[in-house]
Design an enzyme around this catalytic site. Sequence first.
Site, PDB file in Angstrom:
ATOM      1  N   ILE A  48       1.260  -2.071   9.215  1.00 16.16           N
ATOM      2  CA  ILE A  48       2.650  -2.517   9.087  1.00 16.16           C
ATOM      3  C   ILE A  48       3.463  -1.510   8.257  1.00 16.16           C
ATOM      4  O   ILE A  48       4.601  -1.181   8.592  1.00 16.16           O
ATOM      5  CB  ILE A  48       2.683  -3.926   8.441  1.00 16.16           C
ATOM      6  N   SER A 171       3.022 -13.292   3.601  1.00 12.91           N
ATOM      7  CA  SER A 171       2.203 -13.638   4.764  1.00 12.91           C
ATOM      8  C   SER A 171       2.489 -15.110   5.088  1.00 12.91           C
ATOM      9  O   SER A 171       2.830 -15.889   4.178  1.00 12.91           O
ATOM     10  CB  SER A 171       0.721 -13.476   4.417  1.00 12.91           C
ATOM     11  N   TYR A 184      -6.090 -15.030  -1.808  1.00  8.49           N
ATOM     12  CA  TYR A 184      -5.054 -14.254  -1.079  1.00  8.49           C
ATOM     13  C   TYR A 184      -3.863 -15.152  -0.754  1.00  8.49           C
ATOM     14  O   TYR A 184      -2.707 -14.762  -0.942  1.00  8.49           O
ATOM     15  CB  TYR A 184      -5.685 -13.672   0.186  1.00  8.49           C
ATOM     16  N   LYS A 188       0.059 -14.551  -1.989  1.00 10.69           N
ATOM     17  CA  LYS A 188       1.180 -14.399  -1.063  1.00 10.69           C
ATOM     18  C   LYS A 188       2.236 -15.477  -1.310  1.00 10.69           C
ATOM     19  O   LYS A 188       3.428 -15.250  -1.078  1.00 10.69           O
ATOM     20  CB  LYS A 188       0.680 -14.414   0.386  1.00 10.69           C
ATOM     21  N   THR A 219      -3.706  -5.202  13.118  1.00  8.79           N
ATOM     22  CA  THR A 219      -3.997  -4.034  12.267  1.00  8.79           C
ATOM     23  C   THR A 219      -5.474  -4.117  11.863  1.00  8.79           C
ATOM     24  O   THR A 219      -6.136  -5.134  12.109  1.00  8.79           O
ATOM     25  CB  THR A 219      -3.147  -4.051  10.973  1.00  8.79           C
TER      26      THR A 219
HETATM   27  P1  NAP Z   1      -3.634  -2.130   7.049  1.00 10.37           P
HETATM   28  O1  NAP Z   1      -3.355  -1.852   8.473  1.00 10.37           O
HETATM   29  O2  NAP Z   1      -5.033  -2.311   6.582  1.00 10.37           O
HETATM   30  O3  NAP Z   1      -2.932  -0.970   6.178  1.00 10.37           O
HETATM   31  C1  NAP Z   1      -2.988  -1.023   4.797  1.00 10.37           C
HETATM   32  C2  NAP Z   1      -2.301   0.192   4.213  1.00 10.37           C
HETATM   33  O4  NAP Z   1      -2.231   0.031   2.799  1.00 10.37           O
HETATM   34  C3  NAP Z   1      -3.042   1.481   4.453  1.00 10.37           C
HETATM   35  O5  NAP Z   1      -2.092   2.531   4.546  1.00 10.37           O
HETATM   36  C4  NAP Z   1      -3.900   1.642   3.182  1.00 10.37           C
HETATM   37  O6  NAP Z   1      -4.195   3.027   3.047  1.00 10.37           O
HETATM   38  C5  NAP Z   1      -2.945   1.087   2.139  1.00 10.37           C
HETATM   39  N1  NAP Z   1      -3.522   0.486   0.937  1.00 10.37           N
HETATM   40  C6  NAP Z   1      -4.535  -0.387   0.826  1.00 10.37           C
HETATM   41  N2  NAP Z   1      -4.731  -0.732  -0.471  1.00 10.37           N
HETATM   42  C7  NAP Z   1      -3.808  -0.056  -1.195  1.00 10.37           C
HETATM   43  C8  NAP Z   1      -3.498   0.022  -2.586  1.00 10.37           C
HETATM   44  N3  NAP Z   1      -4.196  -0.646  -3.500  1.00 10.37           N
HETATM   45  N4  NAP Z   1      -2.468   0.808  -2.962  1.00 10.37           N
HETATM   46  C9  NAP Z   1      -1.750   1.505  -2.052  1.00 10.37           C
HETATM   47  N5  NAP Z   1      -1.998   1.483  -0.731  1.00 10.37           N
HETATM   48  C10 NAP Z   1      -3.023   0.709  -0.321  1.00 10.37           C
HETATM   49  O7  NAP Z   1      -2.866  -3.466   6.538  1.00 10.37           O
HETATM   50  P2  NAP Z   1      -1.659  -4.293   7.202  1.00 10.37           P
HETATM   51  O8  NAP Z   1      -2.224  -5.327   8.086  1.00 10.37           O
HETATM   52  O9  NAP Z   1      -0.644  -3.371   7.727  1.00 10.37           O
HETATM   53  O10 NAP Z   1      -1.121  -5.081   5.913  1.00 10.37           O
HETATM   54  C11 NAP Z   1       0.006  -4.646   5.210  1.00 10.37           C
HETATM   55  C12 NAP Z   1       0.582  -5.805   4.415  1.00 10.37           C
HETATM   56  O11 NAP Z   1       0.908  -6.864   5.298  1.00 10.37           O
HETATM   57  C13 NAP Z   1      -0.358  -6.396   3.359  1.00 10.37           C
HETATM   58  O12 NAP Z   1       0.391  -6.731   2.219  1.00 10.37           O
HETATM   59  C14 NAP Z   1      -0.876  -7.665   4.029  1.00 10.37           C
HETATM   60  O13 NAP Z   1      -1.215  -8.646   3.097  1.00 10.37           O
HETATM   61  C15 NAP Z   1       0.354  -8.058   4.830  1.00 10.37           C
HETATM   62  N6  NAP Z   1       0.063  -8.944   5.958  1.00 10.37           N
HETATM   63  C16 NAP Z   1      -0.663  -8.475   7.018  1.00 10.37           C
HETATM   64  C17 NAP Z   1      -0.896  -9.338   8.099  1.00 10.37           C
HETATM   65  C18 NAP Z   1      -1.656  -8.922   9.324  1.00 10.37           C
HETATM   66  O14 NAP Z   1      -1.965  -9.785  10.163  1.00 10.37           O
HETATM   67  N7  NAP Z   1      -1.975  -7.652   9.489  1.00 10.37           N
HETATM   68  C19 NAP Z   1      -0.408 -10.643   8.063  1.00 10.37           C
HETATM   69  C20 NAP Z   1       0.308 -11.062   6.962  1.00 10.37           C
HETATM   70  C21 NAP Z   1       0.555 -10.197   5.923  1.00 10.37           C
HETATM   71  P3  NAP Z   1      -5.350   3.587   2.037  1.00 10.37           P
HETATM   72  O15 NAP Z   1      -6.646   3.043   2.534  1.00 10.37           O
HETATM   73  O16 NAP Z   1      -5.240   5.081   2.131  1.00 10.37           O
HETATM   74  O17 NAP Z   1      -4.973   3.096   0.686  1.00 10.37           O
END
Ligand code: NAP
Length: 279
Positions: A48, A171, A184, A188, A219
């Site tokens: 995201i 979330s 978690y 959120k 993701t």
């Molecule tokens: P993702 O695809 O796993 O990407 C996570 C990104 O964050 C990567 O660039 C990772 O790169 C970086 N990251 C992880 N831990 C970090 C830290 N401590 N400091 C800085 N960067 C960090 O995750 P996503 O699904 O896009 O999720 C992004 C956000 O959306 C999160 O807050 C998650 O809770 C929220 N969310 C996601 C979903 C879903 O279904 N995907 C739903 C609701 C909410 P590195 O490994 O290089 O650090």
Amino acid sequence: MLRAVTLFRRGLFRPSPGLSVRMTSSEITPKGILANQVAVVTGSTDGIGFAIARRLAQDGAHVVVSSRKQQNVDWAVATLQGEGLSVTGTVCHVAKAEDRERLVAKALEHGGGIDILVCNAGVNPLVGSTLGASEQVWDKILSVNVKAPALLLRQLLPHMENRGAVILVSSTAAYTPRVDLGAYNVSKTALLGLTRTLALELAPKDIRVNCLVPGVIETNFSKVLHKNETFWNNYKENYQLQRIGRPEDCAGLVSFLCSPDASYITGENIAVAGLSSRL
Ligand code: NAP
């Protein structure tokens, strides 16, 4: 000079020779709704956050991408620059104060202040119940998901020149907790409170704070859900969804919330989930 920068950012200033790099480079030519804005996006080398970084840059902002791993930052910067976008990047683990300082410094290198902060980085180190979470798990979840956005904003604030937009990323688990995402869910939900509190505190500075609330988005982070056939079939049935969400589905909303079109919107949380799960 400070006044010139302020006027410039408000679109009221025409640069003359001898001004800073930011104000005299070709990047200043307005080319989108976020032209001349500097945006910092955490956790933006994948998923995201990456889609948000790309969209903000496509809409004219200079974007500073960041995440924990140098190779991921290098890849994201090279990919977006390869698309002709104005992007730089640095390593930033959001729970580390020195990394946050480096991120602020990198954003300031562009020449001026910072207009947009998107706090996207989030973690969930445990699939399990709230009471099954150890103190270490609680500390990690709360420090990355809840404390880091507030602390980073505190570090950025002196450079926001009394205007700007902040986006937190919650979330739908904040509205309807999932039994296997205990701590978690709690983190959120806390972000919804943080959004409203910061919106109130920063309103006098004309800084708006809103919250993106994704549902299940395809993701790496959500693999445990969307690759689980039983979960996904139930989810589709319950919400009558035709498809899973994509990172790009979240990005347009964030760009809008950062734009002048949203100048009277603050303290909101908005779901991108196929169907809102809040009343
Ligand atoms: P993702 O695809 O796993 O990407 C996570 C990104 O964050 C990567 O660039 C990772 O790169 C970086 N990251 C992880 N831990 C970090 C830290 N401590 N400091 C800085 N960067 C960090 O995750 P996503 O699904 O896009 O999720 C992004 C956000 O959306 C999160 O807050 C998650 O809770 C929220 N969310 C996601 C979903 C879903 O279904 N995907 C739903 C609701 C909410 P590195 O490994 O290089 O650090």
